[in-house]
Enzyme design. Sequence first.
Site, PDB file in Angstrom:
ATOM      1  N   HIS A 145      -7.693  -3.036  10.321  1.00 24.92           N
ATOM      2  CA  HIS A 145      -7.392  -2.919   8.883  1.00 24.92           C
ATOM      3  C   HIS A 145      -6.179  -3.768   8.506  1.00 24.92           C
ATOM      4  O   HIS A 145      -5.305  -4.027   9.325  1.00 24.92           O
ATOM      5  CB  HIS A 145      -7.219  -1.453   8.448  1.00 24.92           C
ATOM      6  CG  HIS A 145      -5.983  -0.770   8.921  1.00 24.92           C
ATOM      7  ND1 HIS A 145      -5.938   0.572   9.202  1.00 24.92           N
ATOM      8  CD2 HIS A 145      -4.728  -1.214   9.170  1.00 24.92           C
ATOM      9  CE1 HIS A 145      -4.728   0.903   9.587  1.00 24.92           C
ATOM     10  NE2 HIS A 145      -3.969  -0.162   9.580  1.00 24.92           N
ATOM     11  N   ASN A 150      -7.762  -0.774  14.274  1.00 25.87           N
ATOM     12  CA  ASN A 150      -9.178  -0.969  13.941  1.00 25.87           C
ATOM     13  C   ASN A 150      -9.374  -2.243  13.115  1.00 25.87           C
ATOM     14  O   ASN A 150     -10.434  -2.457  12.543  1.00 25.87           O
ATOM     15  CB  ASN A 150      -9.712   0.245  13.171  1.00 25.87           C
ATOM     16  CG  ASN A 150      -8.965   0.470  11.866  1.00 25.87           C
ATOM     17  OD1 ASN A 150      -8.022  -0.274  11.537  1.00 25.87           O
ATOM     18  ND2 ASN A 150      -9.357   1.485  11.114  1.00 25.87           N
ATOM     19  N   ASP A 203       0.833  -1.203   0.000  1.00 26.98           N
ATOM     20  CA  ASP A 203       0.000   0.000   0.000  1.00 26.98           C
ATOM     21  C   ASP A 203       0.870   1.256   0.000  1.00 26.98           C
ATOM     22  O   ASP A 203       2.104   1.164   0.004  1.00 26.98           O
ATOM     23  CB  ASP A 203      -0.965  -0.005   1.203  1.00 26.98           C
ATOM     24  CG  ASP A 203      -0.261  -0.205   2.539  1.00 26.98           C
ATOM     25  OD1 ASP A 203       0.981  -0.244   2.572  1.00 26.98           O
ATOM     26  OD2 ASP A 203      -0.959  -0.325   3.559  1.00 26.98           O
ATOM     27  N   GLU A 234      -9.844  -0.602   5.038  1.00 26.74           N
ATOM     28  CA  GLU A 234     -10.381  -0.093   6.301  1.00 26.74           C
ATOM     29  C   GLU A 234     -11.741  -0.727   6.620  1.00 26.74           C
ATOM     30  O   GLU A 234     -12.479  -1.113   5.708  1.00 26.74           O
ATOM     31  CB  GLU A 234     -10.577   1.431   6.184  1.00 26.74           C
ATOM     32  CG  GLU A 234      -9.320   2.221   5.871  1.00 26.74           C
ATOM     33  CD  GLU A 234      -8.422   2.437   7.101  1.00 26.74           C
ATOM     34  OE1 GLU A 234      -8.600   1.725   8.108  1.00 26.74           O
ATOM     35  OE2 GLU A 234      -7.548   3.313   7.022  1.00 26.74           O
TER      36      GLU A 234
HETATM   37  O1  LIG Z   1       1.735  -0.014   7.126  1.00 28.10           O
HETATM   38  C1  LIG Z   1       1.212  -0.735   6.276  1.00 28.10           C
HETATM   39  O2  LIG Z   1       1.757  -1.079   5.200  1.00 28.10           O
HETATM   40  C2  LIG Z   1      -0.146  -1.177   6.452  1.00 28.10           C
HETATM   41  O3  LIG Z   1      -0.887  -0.294   5.730  1.00 28.10           O
HETATM   42  C3  LIG Z   1      -0.850  -1.168   7.791  1.00 28.10           C
HETATM   43  O4  LIG Z   1      -1.975  -1.997   7.597  1.00 28.10           O
HETATM   44  C4  LIG Z   1      -0.080  -1.617   9.006  1.00 28.10           C
HETATM   45  O5  LIG Z   1       0.405  -2.920   8.792  1.00 28.10           O
HETATM   46  C5  LIG Z   1      -0.950  -1.569  10.270  1.00 28.10           C
HETATM   47  O6  LIG Z   1      -1.469  -0.289  10.427  1.00 28.10           O
HETATM   48  C6  LIG Z   1      -0.175  -1.936  11.514  1.00 28.10           C
HETATM   49  O7  LIG Z   1       0.811  -0.998  11.724  1.00 28.10           O
HETATM   50  P1  LIG Z   1       1.958  -1.227  12.776  1.00 28.10           P
HETATM   51  O8  LIG Z   1       2.692  -2.440  12.317  1.00 28.10           O
HETATM   52  O9  LIG Z   1       2.830  -0.014  12.713  1.00 28.10           O
HETATM   53  O10 LIG Z   1       1.299  -1.443  14.090  1.00 28.10           O
END
Ligand SMILES: O=C(O)[C@H](O)[C@@H](O)[C@H](O)[C@H](O)COP(=O)(O)O
Length: 238
Positions: free
Chosen positions: A138, A136, A67, A143
């Site tokens: 995701h 949350n 992403d 989301e």
């Molecule tokens: O950062 C990314 O590539 C993802 O979009 C995201 O989904 C992330 O994996 C989560 O938000 C957990 O984030 P942390 O690992 O920093 O807790």
Amino acid sequence: MNVRYFKNYEELSRYGADLLKSSLHGLGEPVLCAASGHSPSLLYHYFVESIRGDEDYVQKLKILALDEWLGLSKGDPNSCESYLKKFLVDPLKVEDSRFLRFDSDPKNPEAECQRMKNIVDDLLPLDLTVLGIGKNGHIGFNEPSTSLSPFCHVTELSRESMQHSMAQEMDEIPKYGITLGMSEILNSKKILLLVTGKGKKDVIRELLDGKITSKNPSTFLLLKNQTEFLIDEESLAG
Ligand SMILES: O=C(O)[C@H](O)[C@@H](O)[C@H](O)[C@H](O)COP(=O)(O)O
């Protein structure tokens, strides 16, 4: 459901790195779809350490970004592209053409989704996807919502995403992200969900309850037998 518990982040990361290495080893041109953020950082570090000398392995590896934050200028140090360069692409010296990522500042975001969808279509099924879980629930920037999108799409970021640690150093926090969709993620031969970090207790409990709901996108990983849920016990505490 393949759940494995670890005492802490360190143990989870070491185990995950070994699993990553053994899962990709021996494949013709392994494709690793990679999340950014805190959860996989140490795992990537151990993975890089373990394969650094193995030229054959590294030359064939492709890294696909899961992403991206939309609207960051090219080269922004807080982008997923910069993160993956720092943790995987640069230390492994992966050729630029083998690093497949979103443009964080495309003129036409929908066209950028289509460009990435075409790339992903050619790579499917992905060999291995490494995911973190948001506070949350995701995964990527898929989301919580009443419905989820199967393919690459632009998404309005939740409050939790906008408060993510990666966003804290940004001059202006993006309101939108761009991400692989649920079908593309589930179309991986293997998935590692790294469950670590504070503030995730409730979404983890929901996941472990075993019911699938679009209000917690991570629960869709329950549909996939080849998902390994690696859970750091500290994350269950708070
Ligand atoms: O950062 C990314 O590539 C993802 O979009 C995201 O989904 C992330 O994996 C989560 O938000 C957990 O984030 P942390 O690992 O920093 O807790």
